[in-house]
Design an enzyme around this catalytic site. Structure first.
Site, mmCIF file in Angstrom:
data_model
loop_
_atom_site.group_PDB
_atom_site.id
_atom_site.type_symbol
_atom_site.label_atom_id
_atom_site.label_comp_id
_atom_site.label_asym_id
_atom_site.label_seq_id
_atom_site.Cartn_x
_atom_site.Cartn_y
_atom_site.Cartn_z
ATOM 1 N N GLU A 1 -18.602 19.886 -16.154
ATOM 2 C CA GLU A 1 -18.893 18.487 -16.497
ATOM 3 C C GLU A 1 -18.008 17.530 -15.703
ATOM 4 O OE1 GLU A 1 -20.267 19.398 -21.090
ATOM 5 O OE2 GLU A 1 -18.205 18.900 -20.637
ATOM 6 N N ASN B 1 -16.972 25.363 -24.230
ATOM 7 C CA ASN B 1 -17.604 24.263 -23.491
ATOM 8 C C ASN B 1 -17.402 24.369 -21.975
ATOM 9 O OD1 ASN B 1 -18.444 23.045 -25.881
ATOM 10 N ND2 ASN B 1 -16.504 21.946 -26.114
ATOM 11 N N SER C 1 -12.987 23.493 -28.515
ATOM 12 C CA SER C 1 -13.015 22.216 -29.224
ATOM 13 C C SER C 1 -11.862 22.195 -30.216
ATOM 14 C CB SER C 1 -14.344 22.083 -29.961
ATOM 15 O OG SER C 1 -14.200 21.273 -31.104
ATOM 16 N N LYS D 1 -16.748 26.780 -30.505
ATOM 17 C CA LYS D 1 -17.217 26.195 -29.244
ATOM 18 C C LYS D 1 -16.606 26.812 -27.998
ATOM 19 C CE LYS D 1 -19.143 22.402 -28.929
ATOM 20 N NZ LYS D 1 -20.472 22.171 -28.379
ATOM 21 N N LYS E 1 -8.742 3.292 1.651
ATOM 22 C CA LYS E 1 -7.971 4.528 1.512
ATOM 23 C C LYS E 1 -7.937 5.170 0.133
ATOM 24 C CE LYS E 1 -5.026 2.919 5.095
ATOM 25 N NZ LYS E 1 -5.754 1.618 4.998
ATOM 26 N N ASN F 1 -2.193 -2.227 12.877
ATOM 27 C CA ASN F 1 -3.662 -2.152 12.854
ATOM 28 C C ASN F 1 -4.191 -0.932 13.616
ATOM 29 O OD1 ASN F 1 -3.279 -4.547 11.613
ATOM 30 N ND2 ASN F 1 -4.318 -5.821 13.143
ATOM 31 N N SER G 1 0.828 -1.218 0.000
ATOM 32 C CA SER G 1 0.000 0.000 0.000
ATOM 33 C C SER G 1 0.857 1.260 0.000
ATOM 34 C CB SER G 1 -0.911 -0.005 1.229
ATOM 35 O OG SER G 1 -0.146 -0.197 2.401
ATOM 36 N N THR H 1 -39.741 23.864 -12.288
ATOM 37 C CA THR H 1 -40.028 22.513 -11.789
ATOM 38 C C THR H 1 -40.195 21.702 -13.067
ATOM 39 O OG1 THR H 1 -42.410 22.897 -11.745
ATOM 40 C CG2 THR H 1 -41.227 23.296 -9.689
ATOM 41 N N HIS H 2 -39.723 20.484 -13.060
ATOM 42 C CA HIS H 2 -39.740 19.636 -14.266
ATOM 43 C C HIS H 2 -38.998 20.303 -15.422
ATOM 44 C CE1 HIS H 2 -43.019 17.569 -12.104
ATOM 45 N NE2 HIS H 2 -43.429 18.799 -11.845
#
Ligand code: ARG
Length: 458
Positions: free
Chosen positions: A289, A284, A276, A282, A324, A109, A22, A154-155
């Site tokens: 994202e 973006n 892009s 573009k 971890k 431990n 590790s 809403t929606h």
């Protein structure tokens, strides 16, 4: 180079050791390991196991290791974990007779879970400040945009108008709830496992109160088995991360939609936009994202740790090492995101013209109008249907609600009087929102004041 060779006649399979190693990720614990080592040898000195001159030598060796780590010359390669790496270096520096005393009464431990708690304590305190920074920037932006009105959806359809600041503050409160959850997890994090040994303690007469005080813990875990087996503190921390990531992801999603060409409600700062390689025009929102995408890991890490724990017999099992890597990943990414967000928020620009177009097109004040009728004694269900018919009329005649005359309204109900005009207007209608938690001038003023007060606490 392992810590447990004594009872073995054969050398371990190299690839098995590599598989179980590790060190590539737990080396992040080095500074906590050294802090624990210093306190541990001091405690061993107090109970007579480490002599005064040995104690001095230990301190010197730890300082040396620390310096090597800081300078980047410390050799991590070939070790199973950070505990063995530091132990081995101390052995090189002090010789086996002195260095061999370091592991008296303790186990990896209880060490690993102690340093994990110390790591999380530092991260929670840092994240707490960062969340507040993001909240502060939302609050400042909310004040700046105080007079602009936007549709609340809403929606993802126009629902009602509200101030942009009210919308921004909704995230202030969502982040506040995540922040509180982190602070709540801290209570569990600050419980000390060290001194529990491998699982059932040690016959050595160690001083756990001393360890607790010196390492800055609040209380000692009252059971050694729980101490090495439980990861509740981590579940609570990961849950807080998940809540925060979920809020951040929704914030990203909102802004991706609101900044798209169809909406153009808000302009994302150029410095936080990407281009892009093919399409020259573009701009973006990759930053948002990625933020939305990374939140997936925050959800999965919580469920994967729960799955690790679900069938795990007490006490320690090596499966627990899997707690971890992903925790570090989501923590470090979260910190980067929170460090970036204040500048991003500061540079957001809301486009009033576009928001008004949609408010108009979506008949956003229709509910105000129905409520006007309700205040005049018309049952709300009936008022709802009257205004439904008014909306159809507007659609057919290409009108918006605020363009309707009193005569036109009277065709739908003779209850309409001169005093209906504020209910027809988006701006005046919003000012009719007087209840706490809404975006009329007075409740909004209270909300902002309250938000500042929250920021000043703690
Ligand atoms: N690397 C282990 C972990 O993260 C700690 C070492 C304990 N190893 C052991 N064989 N008991 O949980």
């Amino acid at each position: 180079m392992i810590l447990w060779g004594g009872r073995f006649r054969e050398k371990p399979d190299e690839r098995m050791i590599e598989f179980s190693s590790s060190i590539s990720f737990d080396k992040i614990f080095a500074k906590y390991e050294l802090e624990i080592d210093r306190v541990w040898v001091s405690m061993l000195n107090r109970i007579g196991i480490v002599k005064d001159d040995e104690l001095k030598k230990f301190y010197k060796a730890f300082d040396r290791v620390e310096m090597e780590i800081e300078k980047g010359i410390f050799e991590y390669r070939g070790f199973e974990d950070i505990h063995s790496a530091i132990d081995e270096r101390v052995k090189e520096l002090l010789g086996e007779n002195i260095s061999g005393k370091l592991t008296t009464g303790r186990s990896r431990n209880d060490i690993v879970v102690t340093e994990f708690r110390m790591y999380l304590r530092d991260k929670v305190n840092y994240i707490n400040g960062l969340i507040k920074g993001v909240q502060r920037s939302l609050l400042e932006k909310a004040q700046e945009e105080k007079d602009k009105i936007m549709p609340v959806f809403t929606h993802l359809r126009v629902a009602m108008p509200a101030k942009v600041s009210h919308y921004l503050l909704s995230y202030f409160w969502m982040f506040e709830s995540a922040r509180k959850s982190f602070m709540f997890s801290l209570e569990d994090i600050l419980k000390l496992p060290l001194g529990s040994g491998a699982c059932a303690g040690t016959t050595i007469d160690i001083d756990r109160d001393f360890l607790k005080m010196e390492l800055g813990f609040k209380e000692i875990i009252p059971n050694s088995i729980v101490a090495v087996s439980s990861r509740d503190f981590l579940l609570k921390y990961l849950f807080s991360c998940m809540i925060l990531y979920l809020h951040l992801s929704r914030f990203s999603e909102d802004l991706i939609i609101y900044s798209s060409e169809g909406f153009s409600f808000v302009e994302i700062p150029e410095r936080f936009s990407t281009g892009s390689s093919l399409m020259p025009q573009k701009r973006n929102p990759d930053f948002l994202e990625l933020l939305r995408g990374k939140s997936a890991r925050a959800i999965s890490v919580l469920s994967s740790l729960s799955t690790v724990l679900k069938g795990l017999p007490l006490s320690y099992n090596r499966d627990l090492q899997e707690d971890k890597k992903d925790t570090f990943y989501i923590t470090e990414e979260l910190i980067k995101i929170l460090e970036l967000l204040p500048n991003f928020i500061k540079e957001l620009r809301f486009n009033e013209v576009r928001m008004r177009e949609l408010l108009r097109k979506g008949y956003a004040q229709a509910t105000f109008l129905a409520e006007y009728l309700a205040t005049k004694g018309i049952p709300y269900r009936k008022a709802h249907s009257i205004v439904g018919n008014i909306v159809i009329y507007c659609e057919r005649n290409g009108k918006s609600i605020d363009e309707l005359s009193l005569d036109e309204l009277k065709n739908f109900s003779d209850v309409f009087k001169e005093d209906v005009f504020p209910y027809l207007s988006i701006d005046k209608g919003v000012e009719l929102l007087k209840n706490e938690g809404t975006s009329g001038t007075i409740p909004l003023f209270h909300q902002i004041k309250n938000a500042y007060r929250v920021l000043e606490r703690e």
